[in-house]
Every structure is written in structure tokens, then in C-alpha cells.
Design a protein around this motif. Sequence first.
Motif, PDB file in Angstrom:
ATOM      1  N   ALA A  61      -9.019  -0.421 -15.124  1.00  0.00           N
ATOM      2  CA  ALA A  61      -7.842  -1.104 -14.591  1.00  0.00           C
ATOM      3  C   ALA A  61      -7.965  -1.424 -13.106  1.00  0.00           C
ATOM      4  N   PHE A  62      -8.547  -0.497 -12.330  1.00  0.00           N
ATOM      5  CA  PHE A  62      -8.618  -0.715 -10.889  1.00  0.00           C
ATOM      6  C   PHE A  62      -9.594  -1.837 -10.536  1.00  0.00           C
ATOM      7  N   ARG A  63     -10.721  -1.906 -11.238  1.00  0.00           N
ATOM      8  CA  ARG A  63     -11.715  -2.935 -10.927  1.00  0.00           C
ATOM      9  C   ARG A  63     -11.297  -4.308 -11.445  1.00  0.00           C
ATOM     10  N   ARG A  64     -10.544  -4.345 -12.537  1.00  0.00           N
ATOM     11  CA  ARG A  64     -10.168  -5.621 -13.148  1.00  0.00           C
ATOM     12  C   ARG A  64      -8.852  -6.172 -12.622  1.00  0.00           C
ATOM     13  N   GLY A  65      -8.223  -5.435 -11.732  1.00  0.00           N
ATOM     14  CA  GLY A  65      -6.962  -5.915 -11.186  1.00  0.00           C
ATOM     15  C   GLY A  65      -5.818  -5.860 -12.172  1.00  0.00           C
ATOM     16  N   SER A  66      -5.884  -4.918 -13.109  1.00  0.00           N
ATOM     17  CA  SER A  66      -4.836  -4.813 -14.128  1.00  0.00           C
ATOM     18  C   SER A  66      -3.509  -4.329 -13.548  1.00  0.00           C
ATOM     19  N   VAL A  67      -3.577  -3.660 -12.399  1.00  0.00           N
ATOM     20  CA  VAL A  67      -2.359  -3.228 -11.717  1.00  0.00           C
ATOM     21  C   VAL A  67      -2.107  -4.210 -10.580  1.00  0.00           C
ATOM     22  N   PRO A  68      -1.109  -5.067 -10.703  1.00  0.00           N
ATOM     23  CA  PRO A  68      -0.880  -6.115  -9.692  1.00  0.00           C
ATOM     24  C   PRO A  68      -0.751  -5.545  -8.285  1.00  0.00           C
ATOM     25  N   GLY A  69      -1.514  -6.126  -7.380  1.00  0.00           N
ATOM     26  CA  GLY A  69      -1.429  -5.734  -5.980  1.00  0.00           C
ATOM     27  C   GLY A  69      -2.184  -4.474  -5.621  1.00  0.00           C
ATOM     28  N   VAL A  70      -2.876  -3.866  -6.584  1.00  0.00           N
ATOM     29  CA  VAL A  70      -3.605  -2.623  -6.329  1.00  0.00           C
ATOM     30  C   VAL A  70      -5.101  -2.879  -6.487  1.00  0.00           C
ATOM     31  N   THR A  71      -5.871  -2.566  -5.447  1.00  0.00           N
ATOM     32  CA  THR A  71      -7.311  -2.782  -5.481  1.00  0.00           C
ATOM     33  C   THR A  71      -8.040  -1.487  -5.835  1.00  0.00           C
ATOM     34  N   PHE A  72      -9.327  -1.630  -6.115  1.00  0.00           N
ATOM     35  CA  PHE A  72     -10.152  -0.481  -6.474  1.00  0.00           C
ATOM     36  C   PHE A  72     -10.167   0.563  -5.358  1.00  0.00           C
ATOM     37  N   ASP A  73     -10.126   0.088  -4.106  1.00  0.00           N
ATOM     38  CA  ASP A  73     -10.180   1.000  -2.967  1.00  0.00           C
ATOM     39  C   ASP A  73      -8.929   1.867  -2.844  1.00  0.00           C
ATOM     40  N   GLU A  74      -7.877   1.519  -3.561  1.00  0.00           N
ATOM     41  CA  GLU A  74      -6.628   2.274  -3.468  1.00  0.00           C
ATOM     42  C   GLU A  74      -6.503   3.360  -4.535  1.00  0.00           C
ATOM     43  N   MET A  75      -7.535   3.546  -5.320  1.00  0.00           N
ATOM     44  CA  MET A  75      -7.519   4.588  -6.345  1.00  0.00           C
ATOM     45  C   MET A  75      -7.474   5.966  -5.682  1.00  0.00           C
ATOM     46  N   LYS A  76      -6.543   6.802  -6.135  1.00  0.00           N
ATOM     47  CA  LYS A  76      -6.365   8.139  -5.573  1.00  0.00           C
ATOM     48  C   LYS A  76      -6.512   9.199  -6.664  1.00  0.00           C
ATOM     49  N   LEU A  77      -7.006  10.360  -6.248  1.00  0.00           N
ATOM     50  CA  LEU A  77      -7.187  11.484  -7.169  1.00  0.00           C
ATOM     51  C   LEU A  77      -6.516  12.728  -6.596  1.00  0.00           C
ATOM     52  N   GLU A  78      -5.912  13.488  -7.476  1.00  0.00           N
ATOM     53  CA  GLU A  78      -5.441  14.827  -7.133  1.00  0.00           C
ATOM     54  C   GLU A  78      -5.948  15.767  -8.217  1.00  0.00           C
ATOM     55  N   ILE A  79      -6.422  16.930  -7.805  1.00  0.00           N
ATOM     56  CA  ILE A  79      -7.088  17.842  -8.737  1.00  0.00           C
ATOM     57  C   ILE A  79      -6.425  19.210  -8.680  1.00  0.00           C
ATOM     58  N   LYS A  80      -6.164  19.760  -9.848  1.00  0.00           N
ATOM     59  CA  LYS A  80      -5.655  21.130  -9.945  1.00  0.00           C
ATOM     60  C   LYS A  80      -6.679  21.959 -10.707  1.00  0.00           C
TER      61      LYS A  80
END
Length: 201
Positions: free
Chosen positions: A118-137
Amino acid sequence: MIFVRSIKSPQIVTFFFFPSPSTNLHSKSILKSQYSTPPLFNLSANCPLSLSPRIHRRLTAMAAEHSQLNVAASPVPNSSMKLLFVEMGVGYDQHGQDITSAAMRACRDAISSNSIPAFRRGSVPGVTFDEMKLEIKLGVPRSLQQLLDIDKVKSVFPYGKIMNIEVVDGGLICSSGVHVEEMGDKNDDCYIVNAAVYVGY
């Protein structure tokens, strides 16, 4: 050895043991009823504790070691992140007693069977691959949390900005049933870690 009793919780006595410069700092809490010697210092908001430079350096080193865990100040996932996916995994270290290896395997298990185009294909409008965030527990046995190398755990993730890693009591220490010295075993302990990876933007 220093004994410290809290004014707010007088039933608890905390002591710090400094056997030699080459020995790690250890701390332990014991019930007042189990130790009859009065503490050297009483702590309260109106009574600051004065420490010698040597003891202060030891306590500072202990605090620095604890901070290396990089435990999240707020629970994961943080409500400020727009959450898209949750990936879960479990990791084992059966030989060598390396909790970091178990944690890395847990994270790999969480992400290895997933694809997130989704991030690389622009499936989320206005969100780029560089904006991908991770949180780990990570669920890690409490007695092993100080041995966890957070930087190595982070290296498992090929992309995405890691916002937080929260380490909580969890996982398991059990017997593998065999002690194999040639594989680096110190005993027959098997370490198990659970991981939850939250992906969003």
C-alpha cells in the motif's frame, strides 16, 4: 553496601551492593521485617540524599545501562499513529541463552509472511512510502530484559521509521531438555519472546 529506606514506603528497604569496580551493580528490595539493621539514609522530598562521587558514578552508570533498553515512555501502539496493520510473532533461542536472538526471531516471524504494497503503490491518499511508521511491543522475561540489545532488534526491519519499542514482562524461560556445550549452552534454558509490530503512518 548502602541501605535506603523510603519515607513513603517504610516497609521496603532497598540496598545497593558495590563489591568491586569490576562487578556489575545489583539492587534488591527486601521487607523491613527481614532486615533489622537501620538504613544509612532516609529519603523524603525534604531530605535530599548526599552520595560520594564514587557511589554517584555507580548509580549514574546503572541508570545509563537501564536507558539502553529504549523502553517506550508511552504504551505501544501510540494513539497518535494512524494504525493500518498489526503483525505478531514468536521467537526462540534454544541454545546459547541469547535473549536478543529470540527477540530478533520473534520480529522476523511477525513480518516474514506479510507484504505491504500500500505504501509504495500510493493506496493511502497523500501518504508516501517514507511516511511508514513502526511501533514494536516485545514480551520478554523480566530477568532478561537488561540483556536485550535494542539496536540489533531494530536491524530486523528493512524499512519504516521505528517510533517506539516497548519491552514488557512476557515471553518464557523453559527447559530445552538438553545442555549442548558445543552450541554455546551455559545450561538447558530456552528463551522465548513474543512480538507485536504495529504498522501505520
